[in-house]
Design a protein around this motif. Structure first.
Motif, mmCIF file in Angstrom:
data_model
loop_
_atom_site.group_PDB
_atom_site.id
_atom_site.type_symbol
_atom_site.label_atom_id
_atom_site.label_comp_id
_atom_site.label_asym_id
_atom_site.label_seq_id
_atom_site.Cartn_x
_atom_site.Cartn_y
_atom_site.Cartn_z
ATOM 1 N N ARG A 190 0.865 -1.182 0.000
ATOM 2 C CA ARG A 190 0.000 0.000 0.000
ATOM 3 C C ARG A 190 0.895 1.223 0.000
ATOM 4 N NH1 ARG A 190 -1.687 3.014 4.213
ATOM 5 N NH2 ARG A 190 -1.039 1.405 5.707
ATOM 6 N N ILE A 191 0.780 2.045 -1.036
ATOM 7 C CA ILE A 191 1.643 3.223 -1.171
ATOM 8 C C ILE A 191 1.238 4.254 -0.128
ATOM 9 C CG2 ILE A 191 2.392 5.071 -2.718
ATOM 10 C CD1 ILE A 191 1.747 3.154 -5.053
ATOM 11 N N ALA A 192 2.193 4.612 0.720
ATOM 12 C CA ALA A 192 1.906 5.565 1.795
ATOM 13 C C ALA A 192 2.128 7.003 1.348
ATOM 14 C CB ALA A 192 2.778 5.261 3.013
ATOM 15 N N ASN A 193 3.211 7.261 0.611
ATOM 16 C CA ASN A 193 3.429 8.609 0.108
ATOM 17 C C ASN A 193 4.480 8.593 -0.997
ATOM 18 O OD1 ASN A 193 5.775 8.429 2.037
ATOM 19 N ND2 ASN A 193 6.083 10.513 1.268
ATOM 20 N N ALA A 194 4.514 9.673 -1.771
ATOM 21 C CA ALA A 194 5.513 9.851 -2.829
ATOM 22 C C ALA A 194 6.024 11.276 -2.757
ATOM 23 C CB ALA A 194 4.911 9.555 -4.193
ATOM 24 N N SER B 86 -1.885 11.667 -8.259
ATOM 25 C CA SER B 86 -2.923 11.060 -7.420
ATOM 26 C C SER B 86 -3.673 9.989 -8.212
ATOM 27 C CB SER B 86 -3.889 12.140 -6.930
ATOM 28 O OG SER B 86 -4.936 11.573 -6.177
ATOM 29 N N ALA B 87 -3.956 10.268 -9.487
ATOM 30 C CA ALA B 87 -4.650 9.294 -10.326
ATOM 31 C C ALA B 87 -3.769 8.094 -10.638
ATOM 32 C CB ALA B 87 -5.106 9.964 -11.621
ATOM 33 N N MET B 88 -2.496 8.331 -10.899
ATOM 34 C CA MET B 88 -1.576 7.226 -11.228
ATOM 35 C C MET B 88 -1.335 6.308 -10.033
ATOM 36 S SD MET B 88 1.464 9.078 -13.388
ATOM 37 C CE MET B 88 1.096 10.710 -14.015
ATOM 38 N N LEU B 89 -1.129 6.900 -8.879
ATOM 39 C CA LEU B 89 -0.764 6.136 -7.683
ATOM 40 C C LEU B 89 -1.971 5.635 -6.909
ATOM 41 C CD1 LEU B 89 2.091 8.458 -6.375
ATOM 42 C CD2 LEU B 89 2.338 6.382 -7.735
ATOM 43 N N ARG B 90 -3.144 6.211 -7.199
ATOM 44 C CA ARG B 90 -4.379 5.885 -6.490
ATOM 45 C C ARG B 90 -4.254 6.158 -4.989
ATOM 46 N NH1 ARG B 90 -5.914 0.011 -8.372
ATOM 47 N NH2 ARG B 90 -3.694 -0.174 -8.794
ATOM 48 N N ILE B 91 -3.671 7.307 -4.683
ATOM 49 C CA ILE B 91 -3.582 7.763 -3.303
ATOM 50 C C ILE B 91 -4.059 9.215 -3.263
ATOM 51 C CG2 ILE B 91 -1.701 6.199 -2.691
ATOM 52 C CD1 ILE B 91 0.252 8.519 -2.966
ATOM 53 N N SER B 92 -4.376 9.701 -2.070
ATOM 54 C CA SER B 92 -4.892 11.058 -1.946
ATOM 55 C C SER B 92 -3.783 12.088 -2.164
ATOM 56 C CB SER B 92 -5.525 11.250 -0.564
ATOM 57 O OG SER B 92 -4.575 10.996 0.460
ATOM 58 N N ARG B 93 -4.188 13.292 -2.513
ATOM 59 C CA ARG B 93 -3.252 14.366 -2.840
ATOM 60 C C ARG B 93 -2.353 14.727 -1.657
ATOM 61 N NH1 ARG B 93 -5.082 18.043 -6.970
ATOM 62 N NH2 ARG B 93 -4.514 19.767 -5.595
ATOM 63 N N ASP B 94 -2.871 14.568 -0.436
ATOM 64 C CA ASP B 94 -2.057 14.952 0.715
ATOM 65 C C ASP B 94 -0.902 13.985 0.960
ATOM 66 O OD1 ASP B 94 -4.108 13.036 1.498
ATOM 67 O OD2 ASP B 94 -3.460 13.365 3.557
#
Length: 406
Positions: free
Chosen positions: A334-338, A361-369
């Motif tokens: 689960r990707i936590a941050n980039a 955000s769309a590529m990684l499927r994680i929130s902007r924050d």
């Protein structure tokens, strides 16, 4: 492993077919098929076998395994490998069950239970309830009433309608049947080429074999995803857990060449030059791809997308990032941050940061924050300072299921 035709128990004993031939791709392949992964210090399938072999009403047990898993099964089952019959399963669950039932014909049991190897928390009470409900022409299905509100999706991904949950149940295994009727139903389905049944109760329904619902168990979960296996391991092991958090770094650089725009973090920015590269030369996404691949030991971007391959000429670099995301998620991550730092004298990144964040955000499927995009100059030093190119550094943090190895 002994022949199932041997006299193993009294005629009133119930036979079992355990289905263990699947690959369990949704649980991630890094640790092998899910039925052989470790929970509480033992393999999933070993715990499943124990539940049946220790039950006083159980007679012969057949396990349908993948053709490549003979040695793997023996190691996982230990001493129990000699107490069961292992047969080669088919390319589908339905076919594996049929082959398991065929292996029981010479023993001619009156009743049979069919169970998924990936349900290791089946208990004696559930086995008893299922056996008690099997009749001469009646099957038994452990199930739980559906508690969640159900929605039917439209082709456009919108809610089409709310589905009434009245009378709806979530099916579990073991499912129990009179042996000869369920074998005949499987054989008939096989000969007619009907291979789309999702469980044995569905085949029984098609063959007009009535099936009685008995109370299932909320503990009798099927281990499907990597997180399910991690939670099962934690449940059995107890105590404090140390999450497996991995950090990957990536670095990339591309030179300028004549052009009218650069692509950075998925956004085209007007500029008097463009970046030189086989793909769209998005230096930020290339660095991020390497960072993601590093978290699951999957090599680097050149391993998966060699610049010598003409199919990647001019390709959008989001393809590379989405491939790395897929590998991370297949491993249960689960990707936590980039975090991406772009190093350049020009163009200015600030006005495009929001668009870049949205694209990531769309590529990684994680929130902007959970996404950070920064830019800095090189204070006129080196090739970056001379505006000969752009460099990027990326860091990605990914949480994987399970403990950090000692």
């Amino acid at each position: 492993m002994r022949d199932v035709s041997e006299k193993q128990a009294a005629d009133d004993k119930v036979a079992v077919v355990i289905v263990a031939a699947g690959r369990g791709a949704r649980a991630g392949q890094a640790k092998g098929p899910k039925q052989y992964q470790q929970i509480g210090g033992g393999a999933v399938i070993a715990r499943t076998l124990d539940a049946f072999l220790m039950h006083p009403k159980i007679g012969p047990v057949v396990v349908a395994i993948h053709a490549d898993d003979g040695a793997l099964f023996r190691r996982a089952a230990g001493a129990n490998a000699d107490r069961v019959v292992a047969v080669t399963g088919g390319t589908s669950r339905q076919e594996s069950v049929r082959l398991g039932l065929l292996a029981l014909r010479s023993h001619a049991p009156g009743r049979v239970l069919i169970h998924d190897a990936a349900r290791p928390f089946v208990d004696a009470e559930l086995i008893d309830r299922t056996i008690a409900a099997i009749g001469e022409r009646q099957g038994a299905l452990p199930a739980l009433p559906v508690a969640d509100t159900l929605k039917r999706e439209t082709a456009e991904g919108m809610i089409g309608e709310t589905v009434s949950r009245a009378g709806l149940h979530a099916a579990q295994t073991p499912q129990g049947f009179p042996f000869w009727p369920i074998l005949a139903a499987h054989e008939k389905a096989h000969h007619l080429g009907k291979a789309d049944f999702t469980d044995d109760a569905a085949i029984a329904e098609w063959a007009h074999i009535p099936v009685k619902i008995v109370p299932g168990s909320p503990d009798n979960v099927k281990l499907t995803w990597a997180r399910d296996i991690a939670m099962a391991d934690q449940r059995l092991s107890g105590g404090a857990r140390f999450p497996d958090i991995r950090t990957g770094n990536g670095y990339d650089v591309h030179a300028f060449e004549p052009g009218d725009h650069v692509t950075l973090c998925g956004v085209a920015i007007p500029h008097g030059k463009k970046l030189s590269g086989h793909s769209d030369a998005d230096v930020g996404l290339h660095a991020l791809t390497d960072a993601l691949l590093a978290t699951c030991g999957a090599g680097d971007i050149g391993t998966h997308f060699p610049p010598s391959d003409p199919q990647w000429k001019g390709a959008a670099s989001r393809i590379f990032v989405e491939h790395a995301v897929k590998l991370v998620r297949e491993g249960g991550g689960r990707i936590a941050n980039a975090d991406i730092t772009l190093i350049c004298e020009a163009p200015r990144v600030g006005p495009h940061r929001e668009a870049m964040t949205e694209a990531l955000s769309a590529m990684l499927r994680i929130s902007r924050d959970r996404i950070s995009i920064k830019a800095t100059t090189n204070e006129k030093l080196g090739f970056v300072g001379r505006e000969e190119g752009i460099a990027a550094i990326a860091t990605a943090s990914v949480v994987f299921p399970g403990d950090v190895p000692e």
